[in-house]
Design an enzyme around this catalytic site. Sequence first.
Site, PDB file in Angstrom:
ATOM      1  N   CYS A  81       3.229   7.844   5.277  1.00 41.23           N
ATOM      2  CA  CYS A  81       4.071   9.212   4.581  1.00 41.23           C
ATOM      3  C   CYS A  81       5.343   8.922   4.924  1.00 41.23           C
ATOM      4  O   CYS A  81       6.436   8.511   4.235  1.00 41.23           O
ATOM      5  CB  CYS A  81       3.279   9.956   3.815  1.00 41.23           C
ATOM      6  N   HIS A  82       5.753   9.260   5.989  1.00 38.08           N
ATOM      7  CA  HIS A  82       6.638   9.652   6.722  1.00 38.08           C
ATOM      8  C   HIS A  82       7.681   8.353   6.856  1.00 38.08           C
ATOM      9  O   HIS A  82       9.199   8.165   7.065  1.00 38.08           O
ATOM     10  CB  HIS A  82       6.600  10.461   7.902  1.00 38.08           C
TER      11      HIS A  82
ATOM     12  N   ASP B 180      -7.057  -5.675   3.363  1.00 41.85           N
ATOM     13  CA  ASP B 180      -6.923  -5.029   1.988  1.00 41.85           C
ATOM     14  C   ASP B 180      -6.282  -5.905   0.905  1.00 41.85           C
ATOM     15  O   ASP B 180      -5.439  -5.394  -0.696  1.00 41.85           O
ATOM     16  CB  ASP B 180      -5.739  -3.654   2.835  1.00 41.85           C
TER      17      ASP B 180
ATOM     18  N   ASN C  43       1.274  -6.649  -6.605  1.00 45.50           N
ATOM     19  CA  ASN C  43       0.795  -5.313  -6.306  1.00 45.50           C
ATOM     20  C   ASN C  43       0.425  -4.724  -7.153  1.00 45.50           C
ATOM     21  O   ASN C  43      -0.168  -5.195  -7.772  1.00 45.50           O
ATOM     22  CB  ASN C  43       1.169  -4.149  -5.515  1.00 45.50           C
TER      23      ASN C  43
ATOM     24  N   CYS D 125       0.858   9.621  10.717  1.00 45.38           N
ATOM     25  CA  CYS D 125       2.335   9.956   9.857  1.00 45.38           C
ATOM     26  C   CYS D 125       2.481   8.810   9.292  1.00 45.38           C
ATOM     27  O   CYS D 125       2.961   9.258   7.852  1.00 45.38           O
ATOM     28  CB  CYS D 125       3.682  10.758  10.425  1.00 45.38           C
TER      29      CYS D 125
ATOM     30  N   GLY E  40      -8.715   5.655  -2.588  1.00 44.46           N
ATOM     31  CA  GLY E  40      -9.004   6.999  -1.379  1.00 44.46           C
ATOM     32  C   GLY E  40      -9.813   5.590  -0.099  1.00 44.46           C
ATOM     33  O   GLY E  40     -10.224   6.248   0.693  1.00 44.46           O
TER      34      GLY E  40
ATOM     35  N   ARG F  95       0.452   6.201 -12.960  1.00 43.55           N
ATOM     36  CA  ARG F  95       0.423   5.023 -14.422  1.00 43.55           C
ATOM     37  C   ARG F  95       0.896   5.145 -15.455  1.00 43.55           C
ATOM     38  O   ARG F  95       1.051   4.461 -16.862  1.00 43.55           O
ATOM     39  CB  ARG F  95      -0.236   3.857 -13.763  1.00 43.55           C
TER      40      ARG F  95
ATOM     41  N   GLU G 276      -8.160   3.936   1.486  1.00 47.46           N
ATOM     42  CA  GLU G 276      -7.610   3.827   3.041  1.00 47.46           C
ATOM     43  C   GLU G 276      -8.174   4.814   3.577  1.00 47.46           C
ATOM     44  O   GLU G 276      -8.057   5.059   5.209  1.00 47.46           O
ATOM     45  CB  GLU G 276      -6.076   3.837   2.744  1.00 47.46           C
TER      46      GLU G 276
ATOM     47  N   MET H 139       3.070  19.079   3.016  1.00 45.53           N
ATOM     48  CA  MET H 139       3.126  18.607   4.327  1.00 45.53           C
ATOM     49  C   MET H 139       1.217  19.970   4.570  1.00 45.53           C
ATOM     50  O   MET H 139       1.442  20.480   4.645  1.00 45.53           O
ATOM     51  CB  MET H 139       4.317  18.904   5.467  1.00 45.53           C
TER      52      MET H 139
END
Length: 726
Positions: free
Chosen positions: A653-654, A347, A434, A650, A224, A164, A226, A693
């Site tokens: 990100c995916h 969260d 957010n 996964c 971090g 940022r 999460e 990855m």
Amino acid sequence: MISMRSTWNLMAIGAVSLLLFACGDDQAKQAEDAPTEEEVSVAENEAPAEQRVAAVDGARIINADSEPGSWMAHGRTYDEQRFSPLTQVNAANAGELGLAWFADLETNRGVEASPIVVDGVMYTTSTWSIVYALDPRTGEMLWTYDPEVPREWGVYACCDVVNRGVAVWQGKVFVGTIDGRLIALDAATGEVAWSVNTIDRTKPYTITGAPRVVKGKVIIGNGGAELGVRGYVTAYDVDNGEQAWRFYTVPGNPDEPFENDIMKMAALTWNGEWWKYGGGGTAWDSMAYDPELDLLYIGVGNGSPWNQQIRSPGGGDNLFLSSIVALRPETGEYVWHYQTTPGETWDYTATQHMILADLEIDGVVRKTLMQAPKNGFFYVIDRATGEFISAEAYVPLNWATHVDKQTGRPVEVEGARFKNEPFVQSPAPYGGHNWHPMSYNPQTGLVYIPALDMPFVYGHDANFEYTPGRWNVAIDWLAAALPSDAAGRKALKPLLKGHLSAWDPVAQKEAWRIQHEGPWNGGALSTAGNLLLQGTADGRFVVYRADNGDKLWEFKTQTGIVAPPITYEIDGEQYVTIMAGWGGAFALAAGYFVNPESLPNLSRVLTFKIGGKNQLPAVEAGEPPAFDPPVLEASAEQLTHGVNKYAQFCGVCHGDSSVGGGLIPDLRRSAFLSDTQAWNDVVLHGALADNGMAPFGDFMSEEDAEAVRAYVVDQAHLAMRGESGE
Ligand code: CA
């Protein structure tokens, strides 16, 4: 690339360092001879203006309104109002804005930075914590610095490998890196002045936030929560990177000595063995500073794991999760806190942008701090004492009825803690708001909130097992699962909304709003020219009237925007800059639900002025690889296992259904789907670690990897049959 105008500054800094070192061990002499911080800054600021390079100090930031052409600190001023006094571009002529210049950035993930513009140079950042210095008149690149973050560290970034922005101070530029370093660069050359490691490198910490500098200390937190970490902020000496103090935001293991009495007090509000999961409370974005009160405010994040039943069984407020904490900037000493969401389990971070402003409330001018944290209430609190003043819902909100005026605590709704069954809730973990910065305009009296309106299904994960270094939120993703059929997806998409709310913080109600197509639009800026500026997820940069929201101008940016605009004036000309480049948490995780107009990611600095005549090159439309999945040969049981493992490891990100959200390859089109060995080499053994990855062999078996492959193959077939709802 040392220019002439930087040379004097380098010499001045060199002379100061020599002075300090020459004093050696003679402490008394050092105290006598060494220039104080104020003297150093005065010396630098005495340089002719054209010779200064990032010669920023506290006095200069405090007096920012005396040089409105500069944007010297993250939110322009220490109170982080993101309001510019500039008026050359205004509601009468904004329609004549045009592109002055653009600079392509060689990255293709989310761009979230607020540029700094001071002493004739623009400093900004993009993906993977890369720093750029540009000529703010032309966009010419003066220098670039790449901290060469190991790409597999990206697996620790919950919300894209974003940054940022930087802070500048006395000839240095400071950047926090995704892999937890804080680096000081020579503002003239981009060369490293010093670099410190701010984290335990065995833990999944990341830095995405911009540092702030107060009283010669550069302050940085981390992310971090999460994955499983313990949050803190640290202050380092601007000159040499020496650690000045560290303030932990949650207590550690009570069997070990507490760092201070405040941690001892905080531990009384926790149960169970939270420290084994880290506890969370990462301060990953917002800070503000009041020089008069000498208070540094930090916004503290969610619990780790999210689910309090796992993290702190038996409840408790779990200080300082989801709190605003006031500290002394020179010592890190705790002064007060206000907790927005006691016993956080959704969260619901309080890391969102904080704005300091003096507001007249009930006939009395109050020194307030304003925040629209994820939990959906807009808070006005007293920034001297932390006392609650008022809070009202700024987005649809069903987990609490209101905030009690006596206690300042939310009154929760039965079932919202999803203890016995899943609860359909607003706001979602993305929050009612957010990280996207707000703006407060003292002329209109309005706070502009880039708001999110999205529901989520929270469910308790009864089978939760802690997996160090990977996603650990203890939420049942199957309960939360998005509909898998085409009709369900089509029905859901319109429910995911976003708007720019013009909020009256005194009356605590929305004055008006700009409704957007979808969620995850950019940060806001407002100006004394009666302008309100915002980029959108559907690829536009828009200027509105700040007083009533009438649209004055828009520009097609060719990519979704999440960053906030800034404005500056140089050589008598006002410019407006916004960083373009779609990305961030929603972009990665939302898959199908991303607006197609957001894509592709085209990372750029875009700068506008009245009469600008530049144009962006046409976008070359690329075709995605064709679907070519193998025949699906999996049992129903295997597919269910695959859904679970995909959700656990996964999806963040995916993206939903392995679509990739346009930033990361669409797995359904992957050639590896037909080659189990190659698939396993990537998923388990890190064959593509250099592309970001990371290997999952420590967490997934070959059976797990095979089940995920089957799940993705199934998704590919669904898409080919037109049953995916895209
Ligand atoms: Ca979070």
